[in-house]
Design an enzyme around this catalytic site. Structure first.
Site, PDB file in Angstrom:
ATOM      1  N   CYS A 150       0.789  -1.232   0.000  1.00  0.00           N
ATOM      2  CA  CYS A 150       0.000   0.000   0.000  1.00  0.00           C
ATOM      3  C   CYS A 150       0.820   1.280   0.000  1.00  0.00           C
ATOM      4  CB  CYS A 150      -0.965  -0.015   1.179  1.00  0.00           C
ATOM      5  SG  CYS A 150      -2.167  -1.363   1.062  1.00  0.00           S
ATOM      6  N   HIS A 283      -0.908   8.476   6.254  1.00  0.00           N
ATOM      7  CA  HIS A 283      -1.317   7.164   5.746  1.00  0.00           C
ATOM      8  C   HIS A 283      -2.670   6.807   6.370  1.00  0.00           C
ATOM      9  CE1 HIS A 283      -0.920   3.322   3.863  1.00  0.00           C
ATOM     10  NE2 HIS A 283      -0.981   2.667   5.017  1.00  0.00           N
ATOM     11  N   HIS A 317      -9.566   3.100   1.825  1.00  0.00           N
ATOM     12  CA  HIS A 317      -8.161   2.741   1.625  1.00  0.00           C
ATOM     13  C   HIS A 317      -8.024   2.141   0.232  1.00  0.00           C
ATOM     14  CE1 HIS A 317      -4.183   1.488   1.992  1.00  0.00           C
ATOM     15  NE2 HIS A 317      -4.223   0.721   3.075  1.00  0.00           N
TER      16      HIS A 317
END
Length: 408
Positions: A150, A283, A317
């Site tokens: 990610c 994040h 996400h």
């Protein structure tokens, strides 16, 4: 570090296609719940995602898998925004490509298995997204796929900037793209790491992350090259820091040592002090440990007074696309000199001592933004994007041909 100009942006998210749709959603800060995945084989506890509508993807790409289709939507907008001539080195600049993705076009193979493994007319690799982009753009000087989970989209932007600095490309595209994957969502379900409500970073009641589909693309080139072709400059990629803590397959190192190191490395490359960071796009996945560790790291590196814009609360996400889409959002914040209001947090976690402006927009206090991306395997990336004000400080604004009052 020499700044690399950002001259084109493209994006597609659950809120629509294009930077205008993203910016409007950022300013509206709606609470958007994920919906059920359109997959009859999603036999898992929480089969939901904030998906991209088919209507927001290029019609001529219907034969492609979703990750490629989304990537092309973002690339088409970014290339048009940058005013790039295409057709290869003979008729335009030498183009480079750095693509970040977690799963690539794995959906093709998941569907193939669901259909009983029947023969298909055309084999497509699950990491063929870069090839589809290359087919759209024409001959490239270099094309690379980065798939370190990610953080991939953030590493792709750093790599694209390096292609320009090294002279391997006159212009480079940084792209991050990830679509729904049954395997990926099932794995997070098995770990108990999917929030059944929505993605709620820094919320006391968060129960994991929640996924979304998205793609983001940025065109980067040297300031001199942008000036020579009269391109409009959004800002620059001024610093980047890459680290790996190698602590655990999925969990961040509790002290955040390498997260801190990545942020400091990116900041040091700018030559500016921490007070010059006007906003951070964290994040911030909504998982218990990640949000706490990142909050403490931000406090140590930047102090407590920097506003955060939590993009995942708005779009979910988005895997390997996350940091690339966040960089697009950061460039828009720099252009508008405004930090949008965050999606409302019901009750902020007292262990996450960060500033999440809510209810109304906040003026951007300084012309630099930090973007963070972390990943399984301990892969960490921090980027510092600087606006045209920072270019003016360096005496490069007039050379770049960008009007000081330019707006998106």
């Amino acid at each position: 570090m020499t700044g690399v100009a950002i001259t084109g942006l493209g994006v597609v998210t659950c809120h629509g296609s294009g930077t205008r749709a993203l910016w409007d959603a950022m300013m509206a800060a709606p609470v958007t719940d994920p919906g059920p995945v359109p997959d009859p084989y999603a036999n898992m506890d929480v089969p939901v995602v904030q998906g991209v509508a088919d209507a927001d993807l290029p019609a001529e790409s219907l034969a492609l898998a979703r990750t490629s289709r989304m990537a092309l939507a973002a690339v088409d907008e970014a290339v048009a925004d940058a005013g790039l001539p295409l057709g290869g080195p003979a008729s335009g600049p030498r183009l480079g490509l750095a693509l970040g993705t977690c799963m690539g076009d794995a959906g093709l193979h998941e569907q193939w298995r669901a259909d009983g493994g029947k023969p298909v007319a055309r084999f497509t690799s699950e990491i063929a997204v870069a090839a589809e982009i290359a087919e759209r753009l024409g001959p490239l000087s270099v094309a690379t796929t980065i798939s370190n989970a990610c953080a991939a989209g953030g590493f792709a932007l750093g790599a694209a900037a390096d292609l320009v600095r090294s002279g391997e490309a006159d212009v480079a595209l940084a792209v991050g793209s990830d679509a729904y994957s049954r395997v990926m969502l099932a794995c997070f379900n098995r770990m108990g790491a999917v929030d059944p409500v929505r993605c709620r970073p820094f919320d006391r009641h968060r129960r994991g992350t929640s996924f979304g589909e998205a793609a983001g693309a940025l065109v980067v080139e040297s300031v001199e090259h942008a000036r020579a072709r009269g391109a409009t400059v959004y800002g620059t990629v001024e610093g980047s820091g890459w680290t790996c803590d190698a602590y655990h397959l999925t969990a961040p190192e509790p002290a955040g040592t390498q997260i801190i190191r990545a942020m400091r490395a990116a900041l040091e490359q700018t030559g500016a002090g921490r007070e010059r960071i006007g906003c951070v796009l964290p994040h911030g996945t909504g998982t218990q440990l990640n949000d706490v560790v990142e909050s403490r790291a931000l406090h140590e590196v930047l102090g407590a007074g920097v506003p955060l814009y939590s993009l995942k609360a708005l779009i979910g996400h988005t895997g390997g696309a996350a940091a690339a889409v966040a960089a697009v959002a950061a460039a828009l914040i720099l252009r508008h000199r405004t930090v949008p209001p965050n999606v409302p947090v019901a009750e902020q976690d007292p262990e996450c001592q960060v500033w999440l402006p809510q209810g109304r927009a906040t003026p951007l206090g300084s012309d630099r933004i930090m973007v963070n991306g972390y990943a399984f395997g301990g892969n960490n990336v921090s980027l510092v994007l600087a606006g045209t004000g920072a270019l003016a400080e360096a005496g490069a604004l007039a050379e770049a041909g960008t009007p000081a009052g330019a707006t998106a």
